[in-house]
Write an enzyme that holds these catalytic residues in place. Structure first.
Site, short mmCIF file in Angstrom:
data_model
loop_
_atom_site.label_atom_id
_atom_site.label_comp_id
_atom_site.label_asym_id
_atom_site.label_seq_id
_atom_site.Cartn_x
_atom_site.Cartn_y
_atom_site.Cartn_z
N GLY A 204 0.83 -1.22 0.00
CA GLY A 204 0.00 0.00 0.00
C GLY A 204 0.85 1.24 0.00
O GLY A 204 2.05 1.19 -0.28
N ASN A 205 0.24 2.38 0.29
CA ASN A 205 0.99 3.64 0.37
C ASN A 205 0.35 4.50 1.46
O ASN A 205 -0.67 4.15 2.03
CB ASN A 205 1.01 4.34 -0.99
CG ASN A 205 -0.38 4.65 -1.49
OD1 ASN A 205 -1.07 5.49 -0.92
ND2 ASN A 205 -0.81 3.94 -2.52
N ARG A 206 0.97 5.64 1.72
CA ARG A 206 0.57 6.46 2.88
C ARG A 206 -0.52 7.48 2.59
O ARG A 206 -0.78 8.35 3.40
CB ARG A 206 1.79 7.21 3.41
CG ARG A 206 2.84 6.33 4.00
CD ARG A 206 3.95 7.18 4.57
NE ARG A 206 5.12 6.38 4.86
CZ ARG A 206 5.25 5.64 5.95
NH1 ARG A 206 4.29 5.59 6.84
NH2 ARG A 206 6.35 4.92 6.13
N SER A 207 -1.13 7.42 1.45
CA SER A 207 -2.15 8.43 1.13
C SER A 207 -3.34 8.31 2.10
O SER A 207 -3.87 7.22 2.30
CB SER A 207 -2.64 8.25 -0.31
OG SER A 207 -3.68 9.16 -0.54
#
Ligand code: C5P
Length: 400
Positions: A204-207
């Site tokens: 995933g990512n930190r958005s």
């Protein structure tokens, strides 16, 4: 942002008008409050005067030695007239065109359709007189923000409880034809995709979704019909906005392509994975084997680039470019051309306190109309700037 006249009439729900006032102000509206006599028995005018920072209208008559046309002045300055709460009595007086106090006189002098958020006991709400009065107001174009069901102040359970302040403020946004995106259909992707590795893990990512949420909020307030395609966002959802959840790049691509036909504006704000695991393991990958684990990744589809290839048909296509370092701006300019977007919103992710997960952002808008730098601002203010640019680009496509 509008000049709103908030009429408060005399029911116990009058105290909730304080929240309505605060939420209207939060959305950038200027608010003038007018209270009926009985409203003043529930909430003191000083509260509304302090919070609105303006005189509160209480009576048709002021200093009787001077001419007084305040009902006409208030009606002239108002762009939206909202009565919340509206009692059965106030609704009856509006329906019959009476002008026996300041609020009803302003309503008579106000040229547009009023918005009415009723609040009363269920039996009063269901009374044929109230039904007929509301039907009369609706026939004249008034917007009724329907009351909710629940336990009422007197202990009865039923319809008649004032709609939530958030619902009332959403209705103001949706019914304000003066909004500069009124009638436009705006689709916004938000959040960050998660690509499964196995049954429990993902890449995933930190958005956080905050930027997309701020865009949705502002677009709604400007009268647009807003759909958010949300990738794993855990934030409170706005009234009056439609949400679809899409967890992975593939799902997001599917819903974005489906939304394209009916959109006037597509804003691709989500952080989408560029790669996903080629295979998703059944169950949970076991660590008892080799000391290293190699996972084969494959490219995902670039949704923005794919939409950029479709016939544009007057739509405005917006992409984001989260880039680090000196050369980031140049890469963002390239991205606009390569992905055939009308507008690229660049943000420098190496700058502290901005971008992913934070409350603030500093963006550069790159479009055919030129480049604008926002400086450090709240995401809500950045959203406003981005939609100002979108508005300008829509104007250009309409003129073509
Ligand atoms: O190339 P880059 O990932 O930096 O581009 C970012 C922009 O492209 C964002 O608007 C993002 O929503 C979009 N994007 C996409 N599909 C991908 C990757 C990015 O639509 N697979």
């Amino acid at each position: 942002m509008a000049e709103v006249l908030l009429g408060v009439s005399g029911g116990i729900a009058a105290y909730k008008a304080i929240d309505v006032l605060r939420l209207l102000q939060k959305d950038g509206h200027r608010v003038r409050v007018v209270m009926t006599r009985s409203a003043q028995r529930f909430v003191g005018p000083a509260t509304f005067a302090a919070l609105s920072g303006r005189d509160v209208g209480l009576s048709l008559f002021g200093d009787e030695t001077a001419p007084d046309y305040r009902h006409l002045e208030y009606a002239r300055e108002a762009e939206v007239m909202l009565i919340a709460p509206a009692t059965a009595n106030t609704i009856a007086r509006l329906a019959h065109g009476m002008g026996d106090d300041l609020l009803s006189s302003v309503a008579l002098a106000y040229p547009g359709p009023v918005m009415v958020a009723p609040a009363m006991n269920t039996r009063m709400w269901e009374h044929p007189a109230t039904r007929a009065n509301l039907a009369t107001l609706e026939a004249r174009g008034a917007t009724i923000v329907p009351p909710g069901h629940g336990v009422l102040a007197d202990g009865d359970v039923g319809a008649g409880r004032l709609a939530s302040p958030a619902d009332i403020v959403a209705a103001v946004a949706a019914h304000r034809p003066g909004g500069d995106l009124f009638g436009r259909r705006v689709v916004i992707t938000a959040g960050g995709t998660r690509e499964p590795l196995d049954a429990v893990r993902y890449l995933g990512n930190r958005s956080s979704g905050r930027m997309g949420w701020a865009l949705a909020h502002d677009a709604r307030n400007r009268g647009a019909t807003v759909t958010v395609l949300a990738a794993n966002v855990d934030l409170p959802r706005d009234e009056g906005v439609t949400y679809h959840d899409a967890a992975t790049a593939e799902e997001l691509g599917r819903v974005a392509r489906a939304a394209w036909n009916d959109a006037d504006v597509m804003i691709m704000c989500a952080a989408v994975a560029d790669y996903r695991p080629r295979a998703v393991a059944d169950g949970k990958i076991d660590k008892s084997g080799a000391p290293e684990l190699t996972i084969a990744l494959e490219r995902t589809e670039d949704i923005l680039a794919r939409l950029g290839e479709l016939p544009r048909g007057g739509r405005v296509l917006v992409g984001f470019a989260a880039e680090a370092g000196e050369d980031g701006l140049r890469r963002a300019r390239d991205k606009r051309l390569r992905k055939n977007a009308d507008l690229i919103v660049h943000n420098d992710i190496s700058r502290a306190g901005t971008g992913f997960g934070s409350e603030e952002n500093a963006v550069t808008l790159i479009s055919s109309r030129g480049e604008t730098e926002s400086g450090l601002r709240s995401k809500r203010e950045c959203a406003r700037l981005i939609l100002d640019e979108v508005r300008g680009l829509l104007g250009e496509t309409a003129a073509e």
